[in-house]
Design an enzyme around this catalytic site. Structure first.
Site, PDB file in Angstrom:
ATOM      1  N   LYS A  49     -16.165   3.345  -3.882  1.00  0.00           N
ATOM      2  CA  LYS A  49     -16.283   3.196  -2.426  1.00  0.00           C
ATOM      3  C   LYS A  49     -16.076   4.522  -1.698  1.00  0.00           C
ATOM      4  O   LYS A  49     -16.136   4.576  -0.478  1.00  0.00           O
ATOM      5  CB  LYS A  49     -15.221   2.204  -1.902  1.00  0.00           C
ATOM      6  CG  LYS A  49     -15.438   0.778  -2.332  1.00  0.00           C
ATOM      7  CD  LYS A  49     -14.726  -0.228  -1.403  1.00  0.00           C
ATOM      8  CE  LYS A  49     -13.231  -0.128  -1.466  1.00  0.00           C
ATOM      9  NZ  LYS A  49     -12.556  -1.188  -0.670  1.00  0.00           N
ATOM     10  N   LYS A  51     -13.156   6.138  -1.700  1.00  0.00           N
ATOM     11  CA  LYS A  51     -11.788   6.158  -1.167  1.00  0.00           C
ATOM     12  C   LYS A  51     -10.826   6.602  -2.243  1.00  0.00           C
ATOM     13  O   LYS A  51     -11.042   6.323  -3.421  1.00  0.00           O
ATOM     14  CB  LYS A  51     -11.356   4.747  -0.765  1.00  0.00           C
ATOM     15  CG  LYS A  51     -11.830   4.295   0.573  1.00  0.00           C
ATOM     16  CD  LYS A  51     -11.062   3.069   1.028  1.00  0.00           C
ATOM     17  CE  LYS A  51     -11.558   2.601   2.378  1.00  0.00           C
ATOM     18  NZ  LYS A  51     -10.680   1.615   2.986  1.00  0.00           N
TER      19      LYS A  51
HETATM   20  N1  CTP Z   1      -8.088  -3.696   9.286  1.00  0.00           N
HETATM   21  C1  CTP Z   1      -7.892  -4.177  10.598  1.00  0.00           C
HETATM   22  N2  CTP Z   1      -7.390  -3.335  11.550  1.00  0.00           N
HETATM   23  C2  CTP Z   1      -7.064  -2.055  11.237  1.00  0.00           C
HETATM   24  C3  CTP Z   1      -7.245  -1.560   9.919  1.00  0.00           C
HETATM   25  C4  CTP Z   1      -7.761  -2.421   8.965  1.00  0.00           C
HETATM   26  O1  CTP Z   1      -8.177  -5.349  10.899  1.00  0.00           O
HETATM   27  N3  CTP Z   1      -6.601  -1.274  12.185  1.00  0.00           N
HETATM   28  C5  CTP Z   1      -8.654  -4.607   8.303  1.00  0.00           C
HETATM   29  C6  CTP Z   1      -9.986  -4.103   7.770  1.00  0.00           C
HETATM   30  O2  CTP Z   1     -11.024  -4.422   8.679  1.00  0.00           O
HETATM   31  C7  CTP Z   1     -10.089  -4.850   6.464  1.00  0.00           C
HETATM   32  C8  CTP Z   1      -8.615  -4.941   6.005  1.00  0.00           C
HETATM   33  O3  CTP Z   1      -7.817  -4.668   7.165  1.00  0.00           O
HETATM   34  O4  CTP Z   1     -10.596  -6.158   6.676  1.00  0.00           O
HETATM   35  C9  CTP Z   1      -8.302  -3.942   4.912  1.00  0.00           C
HETATM   36  O5  CTP Z   1      -8.733  -2.694   5.395  1.00  0.00           O
HETATM   37  P1  CTP Z   1      -8.562  -1.299   4.657  1.00  0.00           P
HETATM   38  O6  CTP Z   1      -9.892  -0.658   4.504  1.00  0.00           O
HETATM   39  O7  CTP Z   1      -7.712  -1.451   3.470  1.00  0.00           O
HETATM   40  O8  CTP Z   1      -7.682  -0.554   5.783  1.00  0.00           O
HETATM   41  P2  CTP Z   1      -7.951   0.719   6.661  1.00  0.00           P
HETATM   42  O9  CTP Z   1      -6.653   1.008   7.314  1.00  0.00           O
HETATM   43  O10 CTP Z   1      -9.141   0.550   7.548  1.00  0.00           O
HETATM   44  O11 CTP Z   1      -8.248   1.827   5.551  1.00  0.00           O
HETATM   45  P3  CTP Z   1      -9.080   3.207   5.617  1.00  0.00           P
HETATM   46  O12 CTP Z   1      -8.550   4.015   6.749  1.00  0.00           O
HETATM   47  O13 CTP Z   1      -8.832   3.835   4.259  1.00  0.00           O
HETATM   48  O14 CTP Z   1     -10.534   2.825   5.807  1.00  0.00           O
END
Ligand code: CTP
Length: 141
Positions: A49, A51
């Site tokens: 992905k 990440k």
């Molecule tokens: N999510 C959310 N609100 C946020 C961050 C994440 O609702 N502020 C939700 C994402 O939409 C997803 C779930 O939490 O359905 C897991 O998201 P993840 O990708 O693990 O978290 P992120 O914090 O967005 O990670 P990254 O910054 O690495 O993209």
């Protein structure tokens, strides 16, 4: 509770550096049913992905399992397992944050698909950035 009354909700993610955006997503997802299952991206899948998580799979899993809204955590290992998971786990609702809006509409042939609004202002990426730029004196005690 009878088997008929059970309503299974399924969601996926990396859940690195567990934060309030994750909590809100999981809380609202759990409210859509009676049990919440989380497909947690493995470290290998995160590479696919694009990440790289700070916390490894087992640590992220242990944190998620300690969250009161989460009933079970299993491995998400590739892009194509979602429909098979929905069938295998008997999911009624498939939930993702709206950063994924439209991307999983094909799952709607098998169960309800719901995209929940992301919590503004916080993400794992943003926390990592903050840790890079903040001096110790600026951080919360
Ligand atoms: N999510 C959310 N609100 C946020 C961050 C994440 O609702 N502020 C939700 C994402 O939409 C997803 C779930 O939490 O359905 C897991 O998201 P993840 O990708 O693990 O978290 P992120 O914090 O967005 O990670 P990254 O910054 O690495 O993209």
């Amino acid at each position: 509770m009878t088997a008929q009354a059970q309503r299974t909700v399924l969601t996926y993610g990396t859940f690195d550096l567990f934060h309030p955006g994750h909590v809100q997503l999981l809380k609202r997802a759990r409210e859509l049913g009676t049990r919440l299952l989380v497909g947690l991206s493995t470290d290998e899948f995160n590479v696919l992905k694009g990440k790289k998580s700070v916390m490894g799979y087992e640590d992220r899993k242990a944190v998620l399992e300690s969250c009161r809204y989460v009933d079970e955590v299993f491995a998400e290992e590739d892009w194509d397992q979602k429909v098979a998971d929905v069938t295998r786990l008997g999911a009624d609702v498939f939930v993702m944050g709206d950063d994924w809006a439209g991307k999983f509409d094909f799952v709607a042939d098998h169960c309800n698909v719901v995209y929940l609004a992301r919590t503004p202002g916080v993400s794992s990426t943003e926390i990592k950035q903050r840790m890079r730029v903040q001096r110790p004196a600026d951080m919360h005690a």
